[in-house]
Design a protein around this motif. Structure first.
Motif, PDB file in Angstrom:
ATOM      1  N   ASP A 255      -5.234 -10.356  -0.518  1.00  0.00           N
ATOM      2  CA  ASP A 255      -5.879 -10.003  -1.795  1.00  0.00           C
ATOM      3  C   ASP A 255      -5.243  -8.751  -2.385  1.00  0.00           C
ATOM      4  OD1 ASP A 255      -7.746 -12.053  -1.838  1.00  0.00           O
ATOM      5  OD2 ASP A 255      -9.029 -10.963  -0.412  1.00  0.00           O
ATOM      6  N   TYR A 256      -4.941  -8.868  -3.669  1.00  0.00           N
ATOM      7  CA  TYR A 256      -4.233  -7.775  -4.341  1.00  0.00           C
ATOM      8  C   TYR A 256      -4.864  -7.487  -5.690  1.00  0.00           C
ATOM      9  CZ  TYR A 256      -0.785  -9.052  -0.856  1.00  0.00           C
ATOM     10  OH  TYR A 256      -0.157  -9.325   0.335  1.00  0.00           O
ATOM     11  N   GLU A 257      -4.825  -6.227  -6.094  1.00  0.00           N
ATOM     12  CA  GLU A 257      -5.264  -5.864  -7.450  1.00  0.00           C
ATOM     13  C   GLU A 257      -4.058  -5.289  -8.181  1.00  0.00           C
ATOM     14  OE1 GLU A 257      -8.525  -3.162  -6.962  1.00  0.00           O
ATOM     15  OE2 GLU A 257      -9.843  -4.767  -6.225  1.00  0.00           O
ATOM     16  N   LYS A 258      -3.710  -5.970  -9.296  1.00  0.00           N
ATOM     17  CA  LYS A 258      -2.488  -5.580 -10.025  1.00  0.00           C
ATOM     18  C   LYS A 258      -2.863  -4.904 -11.344  1.00  0.00           C
ATOM     19  CE  LYS A 258       1.405  -7.993 -12.116  1.00  0.00           C
ATOM     20  NZ  LYS A 258       2.053  -9.274 -12.301  1.00  0.00           N
ATOM     21  N   VAL A 259      -2.178  -3.835 -11.678  1.00  0.00           N
ATOM     22  CA  VAL A 259      -2.391  -3.155 -12.957  1.00  0.00           C
ATOM     23  C   VAL A 259      -1.034  -2.983 -13.634  1.00  0.00           C
ATOM     24  CG1 VAL A 259      -3.239  -1.051 -14.092  1.00  0.00           C
ATOM     25  CG2 VAL A 259      -4.380  -1.879 -12.025  1.00  0.00           C
ATOM     26  N   VAL A 260      -0.977  -3.324 -14.929  1.00  0.00           N
ATOM     27  CA  VAL A 260       0.281  -3.189 -15.674  1.00  0.00           C
ATOM     28  C   VAL A 260       0.162  -1.990 -16.608  1.00  0.00           C
ATOM     29  CG1 VAL A 260       1.872  -4.337 -17.275  1.00  0.00           C
ATOM     30  CG2 VAL A 260       0.668  -5.681 -15.528  1.00  0.00           C
ATOM     31  N   LEU A 261       1.135  -1.088 -16.552  1.00  0.00           N
ATOM     32  CA  LEU A 261       1.049   0.182 -17.288  1.00  0.00           C
ATOM     33  C   LEU A 261       2.160   0.302 -18.334  1.00  0.00           C
ATOM     34  CD1 LEU A 261       0.186   2.016 -14.016  1.00  0.00           C
ATOM     35  CD2 LEU A 261      -1.358   1.873 -15.960  1.00  0.00           C
ATOM     36  N   ASP A 262       2.712   1.512 -18.490  1.00  0.00           N
ATOM     37  CA  ASP A 262       3.641   1.802 -19.597  1.00  0.00           C
ATOM     38  C   ASP A 262       5.035   1.188 -19.416  1.00  0.00           C
ATOM     39  OD1 ASP A 262       1.761   3.443 -20.964  1.00  0.00           O
ATOM     40  OD2 ASP A 262       2.095   4.959 -19.423  1.00  0.00           O
ATOM     41  N   THR A 263       5.784   1.220 -20.501  1.00  0.00           N
ATOM     42  CA  THR A 263       7.137   0.646 -20.526  1.00  0.00           C
ATOM     43  C   THR A 263       8.196   1.711 -20.224  1.00  0.00           C
ATOM     44  OG1 THR A 263       6.374  -0.935 -22.153  1.00  0.00           O
ATOM     45  CG2 THR A 263       8.750  -0.636 -22.016  1.00  0.00           C
ATOM     46  N   PHE A 264       9.185   1.322 -19.413  1.00  0.00           N
ATOM     47  CA  PHE A 264      10.289   2.217 -19.030  1.00  0.00           C
ATOM     48  C   PHE A 264      11.592   1.438 -19.100  1.00  0.00           C
ATOM     49  CE2 PHE A 264       6.575   4.160 -17.238  1.00  0.00           C
ATOM     50  CZ  PHE A 264       6.826   5.524 -17.265  1.00  0.00           C
TER      51      PHE A 264
ATOM     52  N   LEU B  15       1.791  -0.548  -3.933  1.00  0.00           N
ATOM     53  CA  LEU B  15       3.184  -0.722  -4.368  1.00  0.00           C
ATOM     54  C   LEU B  15       3.291  -0.267  -5.824  1.00  0.00           C
ATOM     55  CD1 LEU B  15       6.074  -2.077  -4.252  1.00  0.00           C
ATOM     56  CD2 LEU B  15       4.955  -4.191  -4.957  1.00  0.00           C
ATOM     57  N   VAL B  16       4.321   0.531  -6.120  1.00  0.00           N
ATOM     58  CA  VAL B  16       4.606   0.913  -7.513  1.00  0.00           C
ATOM     59  C   VAL B  16       5.999   0.380  -7.828  1.00  0.00           C
ATOM     60  CG1 VAL B  16       5.000   2.831  -9.116  1.00  0.00           C
ATOM     61  CG2 VAL B  16       3.121   2.960  -7.466  1.00  0.00           C
ATOM     62  N   ILE B  17       6.091  -0.463  -8.861  1.00  0.00           N
ATOM     63  CA  ILE B  17       7.359  -1.153  -9.148  1.00  0.00           C
ATOM     64  C   ILE B  17       7.489  -1.431 -10.647  1.00  0.00           C
ATOM     65  CG2 ILE B  17       6.239  -3.399  -8.584  1.00  0.00           C
ATOM     66  CD1 ILE B  17       8.982  -4.381  -7.565  1.00  0.00           C
TER      67      ILE B  17
ATOM     68  N   THR C 157       1.381  -1.483 -10.731  1.00  0.00           N
ATOM     69  CA  THR C 157       0.879  -1.049  -9.419  1.00  0.00           C
ATOM     70  C   THR C 157       0.163  -2.237  -8.791  1.00  0.00           C
ATOM     71  OG1 THR C 157      -1.256  -0.250 -10.250  1.00  0.00           O
ATOM     72  CG2 THR C 157       0.543   1.344 -10.176  1.00  0.00           C
ATOM     73  N   VAL C 158       0.356  -2.419  -7.489  1.00  0.00           N
ATOM     74  CA  VAL C 158      -0.340  -3.492  -6.770  1.00  0.00           C
ATOM     75  C   VAL C 158      -1.003  -2.864  -5.543  1.00  0.00           C
ATOM     76  CG1 VAL C 158      -0.171  -5.777  -5.746  1.00  0.00           C
ATOM     77  CG2 VAL C 158       1.496  -5.107  -7.475  1.00  0.00           C
ATOM     78  N   LEU C 159      -2.332  -2.951  -5.514  1.00  0.00           N
ATOM     79  CA  LEU C 159      -3.111  -2.420  -4.386  1.00  0.00           C
ATOM     80  C   LEU C 159      -3.452  -3.580  -3.462  1.00  0.00           C
ATOM     81  CD1 LEU C 159      -4.743   0.024  -3.206  1.00  0.00           C
ATOM     82  CD2 LEU C 159      -6.661  -0.767  -4.616  1.00  0.00           C
ATOM     83  N   LYS C 160      -3.173  -3.407  -2.168  1.00  0.00           N
ATOM     84  CA  LYS C 160      -3.477  -4.489  -1.209  1.00  0.00           C
ATOM     85  C   LYS C 160      -4.907  -4.275  -0.710  1.00  0.00           C
ATOM     86  CE  LYS C 160      -1.421  -6.778   2.799  1.00  0.00           C
ATOM     87  NZ  LYS C 160      -0.104  -6.997   3.419  1.00  0.00           N
ATOM     88  N   VAL C 161      -5.829  -5.097  -1.177  1.00  0.00           N
ATOM     89  CA  VAL C 161      -7.238  -4.870  -0.821  1.00  0.00           C
ATOM     90  C   VAL C 161      -7.672  -5.706   0.385  1.00  0.00           C
ATOM     91  CG1 VAL C 161      -8.034  -4.029  -3.074  1.00  0.00           C
ATOM     92  CG2 VAL C 161      -7.970  -6.472  -2.666  1.00  0.00           C
ATOM     93  N   GLY C 162      -6.910  -6.743   0.712  1.00  0.00           N
ATOM     94  CA  GLY C 162      -7.195  -7.570   1.888  1.00  0.00           C
ATOM     95  C   GLY C 162      -5.893  -8.205   2.322  1.00  0.00           C
ATOM     96  N   GLU C 163      -5.911  -8.939   3.449  1.00  0.00           N
ATOM     97  CA  GLU C 163      -4.660  -9.507   3.980  1.00  0.00           C
ATOM     98  C   GLU C 163      -3.902 -10.309   2.908  1.00  0.00           C
ATOM     99  OE1 GLU C 163      -1.827  -9.317   6.124  1.00  0.00           O
ATOM    100  OE2 GLU C 163      -3.558  -8.474   7.170  1.00  0.00           O
TER     101      GLU C 163
END
Ligand code: SAM
Length: 218
Positions: free
Chosen positions: A198-207, A176-178, A190-196
């Motif tokens: 389980d998620y890995e979230k990354v916070v990036l630049d400002t818009f 997911l990109v939001i 960005t949120v990557l769904k790694v398991g039912e």
């Protein structure tokens, strides 16, 4: 409806210069740059404003909404790492420009818009341009569960939080990109769904996006 759009040398040249500008600003994915180089962005503008179409700016499209800045479109698309055949849910069709970029990369796009006038315009313009995504009218903050699961979900409006219901509609391995934040600015998440569950979230630049308005949003 009769369309008179033409892709002349002037627009083609301006588009090439836009691609070079995006490269200088840090967009590295050559497939994304090629898609930007291919889709005629001026088709989404009134003829009076063609000279604005290849500037790296957001621009009003009516109903208080905007066609996203090309850099933002390229940035979000690059994060999605689209593979041919990916099933992508796009929330906030707007002008439909981002939809065309995703389709140039080989995605099957399910796109939803809450503003009826914008929806009516895109269901005419995109097929005329040769793009045939699945169009939906309604509140995309809840996703479209009937069509789930998706490989990728892209939100093109600023959300107050990451709606759980969107995460539920991702396949395992899906992304997911939001943009998430307040009404003023948002950070790309960005949120990557790694398991039912389980998620890995990354916070990036400002818009700065127009707000995501709906049941699971503002
Ligand atoms: N990528 C699009 C473009 O380049 O034209 C972005 C359009 S604009 C930045 C965001 C769009 O999201 C607007 O058209 C707005 O009406 C739409 N939107 C806001 N909340 C929504 C919701 N809950 N469901 C569907 N669309 C929504």
């Amino acid at each position: 409806m009769a369309y008179k759009y033409k892709d002349n040398y002037r627009e083609q040249g301006a588009r090439k210069r836009l691609v070079e500008l995006l490269r200088k600003k840090g967009i590295e994915d050559e497939k994304v740059l090629a898609a930007i180089g291919k889709v005629p962005r001026h088709f989404f503008f009134d003829e009076t404003f063609y000279n604005q179409a290849y500037k790296d700016i957001a621009f009003p499209i009516g109903e208080g909404q905007t066609i996203s800045q090309p850099y933002t479109v390229a940035y979000q698309t690059q994060l999605l790492h689209i593979n041919k055949g990916d099933k992508v849910l796009e929330i906030g069709t707007g002008s439909g420009y981002q939809t065309c970029i995703l389709m140039e990369l080989g995605a099957q796009v399910y796109t939803i818009e809450r503003q009826e006038k914008l929806y009516e315009r895109t269901i005419q313009v995109l097929p005329y341009m040769g793009y045939k995504p699945h169009f939906f009218l309604g509140d995309g903050s809840k996703g479209i569960s009937e069509q789930a699961p998706y490989n990728k979900i892209l939100v093109t409006a600023g959300a107050p939080f990451v709606p759980d219901i969107l995460l539920q509609q991702l396949k395992i391995g899906g992304l997911l990109v939001i943009p998430v934040g307040n009404e003023e600015t948002q950070q790309m998440v960005t949120v990557l769904k790694v398991g039912e569950h389980d998620y890995e979230k990354v916070v990036l630049d400002t818009f700065r996006f127009v707000p995501l308005v709906g049941d699971k949003a503002w």
